[in-house]
Motif scaffolding. Sequence first.
Motif, PDB file in Angstrom:
ATOM      1  N   ASP A  61       0.847  -1.197   0.000  1.00 27.45           N
ATOM      2  CA  ASP A  61       0.000   0.000   0.000  1.00 27.45           C
ATOM      3  C   ASP A  61       0.879   1.243   0.000  1.00 27.45           C
ATOM      4  OD1 ASP A  61      -2.065   1.798   0.114  1.00 27.45           O
ATOM      5  OD2 ASP A  61      -2.714   1.246   2.140  1.00 27.45           O
ATOM      6  N   ARG A  62       1.503   1.501  -1.159  1.00 25.55           N
ATOM      7  CA  ARG A  62       2.404   2.664  -1.273  1.00 25.55           C
ATOM      8  C   ARG A  62       1.718   3.973  -0.939  1.00 25.55           C
ATOM      9  NH1 ARG A  62       6.222   2.874  -6.426  1.00 25.55           N
ATOM     10  NH2 ARG A  62       5.308   4.914  -6.359  1.00 25.55           N
ATOM     11  N   ASN A  69      -3.153   3.690   8.268  1.00 29.45           N
ATOM     12  CA  ASN A  69      -2.667   2.418   7.733  1.00 29.45           C
ATOM     13  C   ASN A  69      -1.364   2.008   8.404  1.00 29.45           C
ATOM     14  OD1 ASN A  69      -3.787   4.091   5.042  1.00 29.45           O
ATOM     15  ND2 ASN A  69      -4.632   2.055   5.318  1.00 29.45           N
ATOM     16  N   LEU A  70      -1.076   0.718   8.340  1.00 27.06           N
ATOM     17  CA  LEU A  70       0.160   0.183   8.876  1.00 27.06           C
ATOM     18  C   LEU A  70       1.337   0.646   8.019  1.00 27.06           C
ATOM     19  CD1 LEU A  70       1.487  -1.727  10.935  1.00 27.06           C
ATOM     20  CD2 LEU A  70       1.150  -3.565   9.280  1.00 27.06           C
ATOM     21  N   MET A  71       2.396   1.103   8.654  1.00 27.56           N
ATOM     22  CA  MET A  71       3.609   1.566   7.970  1.00 27.56           C
ATOM     23  C   MET A  71       4.767   0.667   8.375  1.00 27.56           C
ATOM     24  SD  MET A  71       2.907   4.455   6.330  1.00 27.56           S
ATOM     25  CE  MET A  71       1.242   4.071   5.913  1.00 27.56           C
ATOM     26  N   LEU A  72       5.735   0.483   7.488  1.00 30.43           N
ATOM     27  CA  LEU A  72       6.971  -0.200   7.874  1.00 30.43           C
ATOM     28  C   LEU A  72       7.737   0.661   8.854  1.00 30.43           C
ATOM     29  CD1 LEU A  72       8.132  -1.552   4.397  1.00 30.43           C
ATOM     30  CD2 LEU A  72       7.031  -2.835   6.250  1.00 30.43           C
ATOM     31  N   ILE A  73       7.763   1.977   8.596  1.00 31.23           N
ATOM     32  CA  ILE A  73       8.416   2.940   9.486  1.00 31.23           C
ATOM     33  C   ILE A  73       7.536   4.178   9.550  1.00 31.23           C
ATOM     34  CG2 ILE A  73      10.425   4.439   9.832  1.00 31.23           C
ATOM     35  CD1 ILE A  73      12.071   2.356   8.258  1.00 31.23           C
ATOM     36  N   ARG A 140      10.427   5.825  -4.905  1.00 35.12           N
ATOM     37  CA  ARG A 140      10.287   7.273  -5.009  1.00 35.12           C
ATOM     38  C   ARG A 140      10.317   7.899  -3.619  1.00 35.12           C
ATOM     39  NH1 ARG A 140       5.428   8.911  -8.274  1.00 35.12           N
ATOM     40  NH2 ARG A 140       4.442   7.492  -6.829  1.00 35.12           N
ATOM     41  N   TYR A 141      11.032   9.010  -3.525  1.00 41.44           N
ATOM     42  CA  TYR A 141      11.027   9.840  -2.324  1.00 41.44           C
ATOM     43  C   TYR A 141      10.017  10.963  -2.532  1.00 41.44           C
ATOM     44  CZ  TYR A 141      15.708   8.064  -0.894  1.00 41.44           C
ATOM     45  OH  TYR A 141      16.787   7.303  -0.518  1.00 41.44           O
ATOM     46  N   ASP A 162       9.200   0.514  -4.588  1.00 40.42           N
ATOM     47  CA  ASP A 162       8.613  -0.154  -5.742  1.00 40.42           C
ATOM     48  C   ASP A 162       8.537  -1.666  -5.534  1.00 40.42           C
ATOM     49  OD1 ASP A 162       8.211   2.202  -7.130  1.00 40.42           O
ATOM     50  OD2 ASP A 162      10.060   2.032  -8.292  1.00 40.42           O
ATOM     51  N   LEU A 163       9.221  -2.172  -4.528  1.00 43.28           N
ATOM     52  CA  LEU A 163       9.181  -3.600  -4.233  1.00 43.28           C
ATOM     53  C   LEU A 163       7.744  -4.014  -3.928  1.00 43.28           C
ATOM     54  CD1 LEU A 163      12.143  -3.629  -1.683  1.00 43.28           C
ATOM     55  CD2 LEU A 163      12.274  -4.234  -4.086  1.00 43.28           C
ATOM     56  N   THR A 164       7.337  -5.157  -4.402  1.00 40.71           N
ATOM     57  CA  THR A 164       5.995  -5.648  -4.085  1.00 40.71           C
ATOM     58  C   THR A 164       6.010  -6.523  -2.836  1.00 40.71           C
ATOM     59  OG1 THR A 164       6.312  -7.483  -5.613  1.00 40.71           O
ATOM     60  CG2 THR A 164       5.193  -5.512  -6.462  1.00 40.71           C
ATOM     61  N   ALA A 165       7.203  -6.847  -2.366  1.00 40.62           N
ATOM     62  CA  ALA A 165       7.398  -7.582  -1.118  1.00 40.62           C
ATOM     63  C   ALA A 165       8.811  -7.278  -0.647  1.00 40.62           C
ATOM     64  CB  ALA A 165       7.232  -9.085  -1.336  1.00 40.62           C
TER      65      ALA A 165
END
Length: 176
Positions: A61-62, A69-73, A140-141, A162-165
């Motif tokens: 979910d870019r 939403n849940l974020m990696l960071i 993308r930044y 852009d990684l999908t996983a």
Amino acid sequence: MSPLVISPDEAPAVASLAETTRADVEDLLVLEAELLDDWALDEWAGLYTPDARYVVPATDDRDGDPDHNLMLIDDDGLRLRSRVERLKSRKAHREYPHSNTRHLVSNIRLRAIEGDELLVTAAFAVFRYRNRQAVHYVGRYRYRLVVAGNRLMIRHKRVELDLTALRPANDVAIIL
């Protein structure tokens, strides 16, 4: 060869956002990349305002909103500086010894001025080498830059992968 001594004081001096050029923004983003690659993390944190935010959405979910939403960071200024302290510590086993990284920034675009912020986008590729393994992160930044003390500084950085996983990366232990 030892790393170059780079200071956040090398951030571009600008009088106002209206007078900020693409070259000024490029200088700031390249400086940020150099500081990260040299593991000059305190100096890197010095490029950010005290109210900064550093966000990396989940790969599925870019467009995710960190408020919903849940974020990696999702670091505010305090957590960002805590992340720096952890990464510098020998207790950070995922990054001790440190990875060798190379941050490449391109396609820098000045989008708009909104209030006291300059909106900027850029493409990136980050290459990480550790324990004979190579991992790359591409995406993308999205930045929100401000002028503080006649210096161009980062108030907000969003890293859209852009990684999908996360495989084969498995994690985001470094600062992208």
